[in-house]
Design an enzyme around this catalytic site. Sequence first.
Site, PDB file in Angstrom:
ATOM      1  N   ASP A   1       0.689  -1.123   0.094  1.00  0.00           N
ATOM      2  CA  ASP A   1      -0.065   0.262  -0.036  1.00  0.00           C
ATOM      3  C   ASP A   1       0.763   1.198   0.101  1.00  0.00           C
ATOM      4  O   ASP A   1       1.685   1.432   0.778  1.00  0.00           O
ATOM      5  CB  ASP A   1      -0.669  -0.086   1.212  1.00  0.00           C
ATOM      6  CG  ASP A   1      -2.025   0.659   1.242  1.00  0.00           C
ATOM      7  OD1 ASP A   1      -2.284   1.746   0.496  1.00  0.00           O
ATOM      8  OD2 ASP A   1      -3.462   0.168   1.606  1.00  0.00           O
TER       9      ASP A   1
ATOM     10  N   ASP B   1      -3.057   4.714  -2.634  1.00  0.00           N
ATOM     11  CA  ASP B   1      -3.909   5.345  -1.871  1.00  0.00           C
ATOM     12  C   ASP B   1      -4.424   6.774  -2.324  1.00  0.00           C
ATOM     13  O   ASP B   1      -3.228   7.340  -2.890  1.00  0.00           O
ATOM     14  CB  ASP B   1      -3.260   5.563  -0.280  1.00  0.00           C
ATOM     15  CG  ASP B   1      -4.270   6.075   0.747  1.00  0.00           C
ATOM     16  OD1 ASP B   1      -5.252   5.368   1.205  1.00  0.00           O
ATOM     17  OD2 ASP B   1      -4.008   7.139   1.050  1.00  0.00           O
TER      18      ASP B   1
ATOM     19  N   GLU C   1      -6.570   3.998  -5.967  1.00  0.00           N
ATOM     20  CA  GLU C   1      -7.915   4.318  -5.154  1.00  0.00           C
ATOM     21  C   GLU C   1      -8.545   5.611  -5.663  1.00  0.00           C
ATOM     22  O   GLU C   1      -8.054   6.650  -5.469  1.00  0.00           O
ATOM     23  CB  GLU C   1      -7.694   4.461  -3.638  1.00  0.00           C
ATOM     24  CG  GLU C   1      -8.872   4.401  -2.774  1.00  0.00           C
ATOM     25  CD  GLU C   1      -8.675   5.131  -1.426  1.00  0.00           C
ATOM     26  OE1 GLU C   1      -9.665   4.780  -0.714  1.00  0.00           O
ATOM     27  OE2 GLU C   1      -7.712   5.757  -1.173  1.00  0.00           O
TER      28      GLU C   1
ATOM     29  N   HIS D   1     -11.197  -2.010   4.147  1.00  0.00           N
ATOM     30  CA  HIS D   1     -11.169  -1.375   5.500  1.00  0.00           C
ATOM     31  C   HIS D   1     -11.783   0.087   5.797  1.00  0.00           C
ATOM     32  O   HIS D   1     -11.989   0.695   6.649  1.00  0.00           O
ATOM     33  CB  HIS D   1      -9.606  -1.211   5.778  1.00  0.00           C
ATOM     34  CG  HIS D   1      -9.007  -0.277   4.905  1.00  0.00           C
ATOM     35  ND1 HIS D   1      -8.897  -0.389   3.514  1.00  0.00           N
ATOM     36  CD2 HIS D   1      -8.392   1.070   5.094  1.00  0.00           C
ATOM     37  CE1 HIS D   1      -8.300   0.392   3.062  1.00  0.00           C
ATOM     38  NE2 HIS D   1      -8.052   1.533   3.875  1.00  0.00           N
ATOM     39  N   ASP D   2     -12.319   0.412   4.549  1.00  0.00           N
ATOM     40  CA  ASP D   2     -13.135   1.729   4.436  1.00  0.00           C
ATOM     41  C   ASP D   2     -14.654   1.709   4.448  1.00  0.00           C
ATOM     42  O   ASP D   2     -15.380   2.883   4.413  1.00  0.00           O
ATOM     43  CB  ASP D   2     -12.375   2.536   3.313  1.00  0.00           C
ATOM     44  CG  ASP D   2     -11.244   3.020   3.731  1.00  0.00           C
ATOM     45  OD1 ASP D   2     -10.876   3.379   4.737  1.00  0.00           O
ATOM     46  OD2 ASP D   2     -10.559   3.441   2.481  1.00  0.00           O
TER      47      ASP D   2
HETATM   48  C1  GLC Z   1      -7.637   6.122   1.854  1.00  0.00           C
HETATM   49  C2  GLC Z   1      -7.567   4.864   2.761  1.00  0.00           C
HETATM   50  C3  GLC Z   1      -8.186   5.306   3.985  1.00  0.00           C
HETATM   51  C4  GLC Z   1      -7.507   6.552   4.530  1.00  0.00           C
HETATM   52  C5  GLC Z   1      -7.334   7.454   3.620  1.00  0.00           C
HETATM   53  C6  GLC Z   1      -6.363   8.803   3.846  1.00  0.00           C
HETATM   54  O1  GLC Z   1      -9.083   6.393   1.512  1.00  0.00           O
HETATM   55  O2  GLC Z   1      -8.247   3.846   2.371  1.00  0.00           O
HETATM   56  O3  GLC Z   1      -8.060   4.067   5.044  1.00  0.00           O
HETATM   57  O4  GLC Z   1      -8.090   6.911   5.658  1.00  0.00           O
HETATM   58  O5  GLC Z   1      -7.166   7.227   2.190  1.00  0.00           O
HETATM   59  O6  GLC Z   1      -4.790   8.114   3.609  1.00  0.00           O
END
Ligand code: GLC
Length: 509
Positions: A95, A190, A231, A299-300
Amino acid sequence: MDFNNKIIYQIYPKSFKDTNGDGIGDLNGIIEKLDYIKDLGTDYIWLSPIMKSPQNDNGYDISDYYTIDPMFGNNEDYLRLIKEAKKRDLKVMMDLVLNHTSTSHEWFKRAVSGDMKYQEYYIFRDEPTELESVFGGDAWKYLPELDKYYLHMFDETQADLNWDCEALRNEIYEMINYWINQGVEGFRLDVIDMIGKNVETGEISRTPRFYELLEELNIKTFADKLLTVGECWGASFEQAQKMCNPKGLTQLFHFHDTTITNDEVKWDQKPLDLDALSALLARWNNSYDGINAWVLGNHDSPRRLSLWLNDDKYRKESAKLLITLYGFLRGNLYIYQGDEIGMTNAHMHDIKNYNDVETYNYYNEMKLKGISDKTTMDKIAVVSRDNARIPMQWNDTDYAGFSNVEPWLKMYEGYKDINVEKDLEADDSVYRYYQEIIKFRKEHSDIISETITFKTNGDILYFRKDNYVGILNFSDKISDIQPLGDVVFSNYHNVTHELRPYECIVFKI
Ligand code: GLC
Ligand code: CA
């Protein structure tokens, strides 16, 4: 490289398996469970961030890109994990958090101490703009030391990096290449689509500048040699076509289905619209040129079976229905730890049991607005990210075999019923059903790559791909059906002339 039709298993390291009795999952715990992960049919494991971090956003606030956080182990443990994974034909996906660092990162500290070189690495302004943080509140934080404001699109301890600074970009590329040399074979990037943000105009995601930066990042590091997934919340079909190619990323998470029941904000949920869901699945399956990245959970987001289906009496049926639907889609499947045994939301109604910074921000915001605790907690219990972050449930001993001490985040009370050991012993194991679907995908990649059509009738969703017809009941209502051919998959013991609660069947006609 062929990156299509892969299974990627996401591990949330803090909550996977603790081996040294500190209540926090660790790398040795992951190594211990590699066979379990591989047996599912996994090709890649993606670990949420394990680099050094003050953990204000659970590792997404990195303070040292080169060092494994001692809470998870050390760099040697990580190399051993990569090696052990490779032995099992599993690739490790890292990640990468490139949009921001922790304010505890050496770069930020130097910036604060007045070093101009490092001030260039971040986004400082004399006056703030209108921008809001994704986690709620102002995105600018005043820094008295410099009499300036710095940008933080997330928590105030996550300072946004300035991608217009060439020296910063080069440091980032060097770091990525370091990890490639260590044996990492994929990256999850990310909130990568935010790196080209324009704070003056307020355009944050997927600006024209972003596409240029992405191309440079690609050329200088992973090129088209590694599986990369960005993402990119809400990316359109056209944007996906534009950024997913040999000069960009392999694929992206658009999350259109993840957010399909969100009302104006995610905290307000509306019922699942099967027509909308099937329209979007069909469009991406049928018309998208790139490789889809289908996300069953992460996880989100809360557990999807709790959100869309029934996580109580028909929990296993619901879990199987979901993997059946996604299992027939073209592209890659991202499976989040615990989904493969039908883990559910944590259903916690006391704010004290939560850890997530976003959840607390929302809670405090609602409190200020005078909203009752009960109303807020009812929403948090359904939507909070901690629903998926609670420790993995391995068996029915104390702390579910995750640890032998009280874990960092409260265990789900139902773990005695829902755990890996129990699931694997059961006739109607969810894990084994996942295995079968995954095996089918691998053995019939020609069929999986076909177009799909959908039809809905109330709460029933029908799909057809090649000679396979799926019937999926998204409710507990019972209706009559006609068997259509050989039963390939079924989430009940047998198939009858009735479609039962949350029943799903795939026929080969
Ligand atoms: C992404 C991650 C999340 C995090 C955010 C800031 O959305 O998946 O868990 O809080 O980025 O890094
Ligand atoms: Ca530990």
